[in-house]
Write an enzyme that holds these catalytic residues in place. Structure first.
Site, short mmCIF file in Angstrom:
data_model
loop_
_atom_site.label_atom_id
_atom_site.label_comp_id
_atom_site.label_asym_id
_atom_site.label_seq_id
_atom_site.Cartn_x
_atom_site.Cartn_y
_atom_site.Cartn_z
N GLU A 244 17.85 -24.79 -19.75
CA GLU A 244 17.43 -24.31 -18.26
C GLU A 244 17.87 -23.01 -18.20
O GLU A 244 16.96 -22.25 -17.55
CB GLU A 244 18.66 -25.01 -17.48
N ARG A 270 -2.19 1.89 2.20
CA ARG A 270 -1.39 2.22 3.31
C ARG A 270 -1.21 3.77 3.28
O ARG A 270 -0.60 4.30 2.09
CB ARG A 270 0.38 1.68 3.16
N GLN A 281 6.18 10.15 -5.05
CA GLN A 281 6.95 9.84 -6.39
C GLN A 281 7.97 8.74 -6.07
O GLN A 281 8.36 7.83 -7.13
CB GLN A 281 7.52 11.01 -7.13
#
Length: 381
Positions: A244, A270, A281
């Site tokens: 798991e 954008r 940056q």
């Protein structure tokens, strides 16, 4: 270790991504709001060969190797925004099906694995109790021998798929005086008299995968439904947790790849102050860190799968993978929201869902702190 993938593996990954996007993802908004679960999606996952990918064909599976299966589950996460259902699929595969495959009798394998692989049944892993979270073996659930049966009594909490389970792998003390060495494992059918499956509980995230209590009140379980010999619960639990920890986050790695693609596309498109925000940056550094986390997580995940296929000891790599992927998915989900700005904070765009879904990853299947302790112990500290 070969870092390339075959044409067959590539085809399987493309099919898994398309299945996640076209079958599992639609309707996620409604399911999340309702805190509901669609059994038909589980059945379709079984029909698509996902649940039984690595299970041998004689038990209803596809018989694939572990690495190929992990590539499929990673690709599924890349195509599907429903982190709840992909987590549920991984949980059943690694914490329920694998222990049955490894420790079950031939009769148990033939009875339980085909319907689990087909998506006809849900399987839950029942260890956690109110007194035994990180202190795993402080169990209060007991199993008292009564002729050819056991009477199980106790309450398991925070059980993934517990509210809908058709079979639960329950850990109980058969000899409490022996502590962790007196724990045994049982396959308990969901319709067994004395067993009650609690309602699904609302969570911060992953609400499309039900979690709740499994309560037993002198629940009568035939001895032939004990998994392994008496007192083998410790070994069975440790085995299932190794699998798991290694792989339950496989689809989350795919989600991180999707996040990165969307963050890069948004940073290119954008514009602020006359240029794409990706040229700032502060934004590009976040995206670079997301890429680094993704590749690190992918390497650990694939190495763990390769080591399983090779039959090597994976205790250390499984703890490393669980820790790194859990922490990284949460960190990258925060960064994705920040890259998207106000849009990322709004529910309608789905960006914030990953953040809510990722938060639980530092807690379940062993907290990040427990993984660090385990890693330190394995290093001899």
């Amino acid at each position: 270790m070969d870092f390339g993938i075959s044409d067959e593996q590539r085809r399987l990954c493309e099919a898994a991504t398309a299945f996640g996007r076209e079958v599992l993802e639609p309707g996620i908004e409604e399911r999340e709001r309702a805190g509901g679960f669609d059994r038909s999606l589980w059945r379709q996952s079984g029909e698509a060969g996902i649940l039984g990918a690595y299970v041998p064909t004689e038990y209803g599976g596809q018989g694939r190797d572990v690495l190929t299966t992990i590539l499929i589950m990673e690709a599924l996460g890349a195509g599907c925004r429903d982190n709840g259902i992909t987590l549920g699929l991984n949980g059943q595969m690694w914490a329920v099906q694998e222990p049955i495959l490894r420790f079950g009798t031939e009769t148990q394998k033939q009875r339980y694995l085909p319907p689990l692989c087909a998506g006809e049944w849900f399987g839950a892993h029942g260890m956690t109790e109110a007194t035994s979270g990180s202190d795993t073996f402080a169990l209060q659930t007991v199993a008292v021998r009564d002729g050819d049966d056991y009477l199980l009594s106790g309450t398991k909490i925070y059980i993934g798929l517990g509210p809908v389970c058709d079979v639960a792998l329950i850990f109980a003390a058969t000899d409490p005086d022996k502590g962790r060495w007196g724990i045994s494992a049982f396959l308990v059918d969901g319709d067994t008299p004395g067993l009650t499956r609690g309602p699904a509980q609302r969570k911060m995230g992953l609400n499309t995968s039900p979690m709740g209590e499994v309560v037993m009140d002198e629940c009568r379980v035939p001895a032939d439904q004990r998994l392994g010999p008496e007192g083998a619960g410790l070994s069975i639990f440790n085995h299932s947790m190794e699998w798991e920890r290694s792989f339950i986050f496989a689809s989350h790695v795919g989600s991180m790849a999707r996040q990165l693609d969307e963050a890069v596309a948004h940073a290119r498109g954008r514009r602020q102050f006359g240029q794409p925000i990706g040229r700032f940056q502060s934004v590009s550094n976040r995206i670079a860190d997301m890429k680094l986390r993704l590749e690190t997580c992918r390497l650990l995940l694939h190495k763990a799968a390769w080591m399983m296929d090779e039959g090597e000891d994976t205790k250390l790599i499984s703890a490393l993978a669980k820790l790194q992927i859990g922490e990284s998915f949460l960190a990258s989900s925060i960064e994705t929201m920040r890259v998207h700005g106000g849009r990322g904070y709004m529910h309608e765009h789905g960006v914030e869902r990953d953040l809510r879904d990722a938060a639980g990853g530092v807690i379940y299947s062993g907290t990040s702190d427990i993984q660090r302790q385990l890693i330190a112990k394995l290093l001899g500290l």
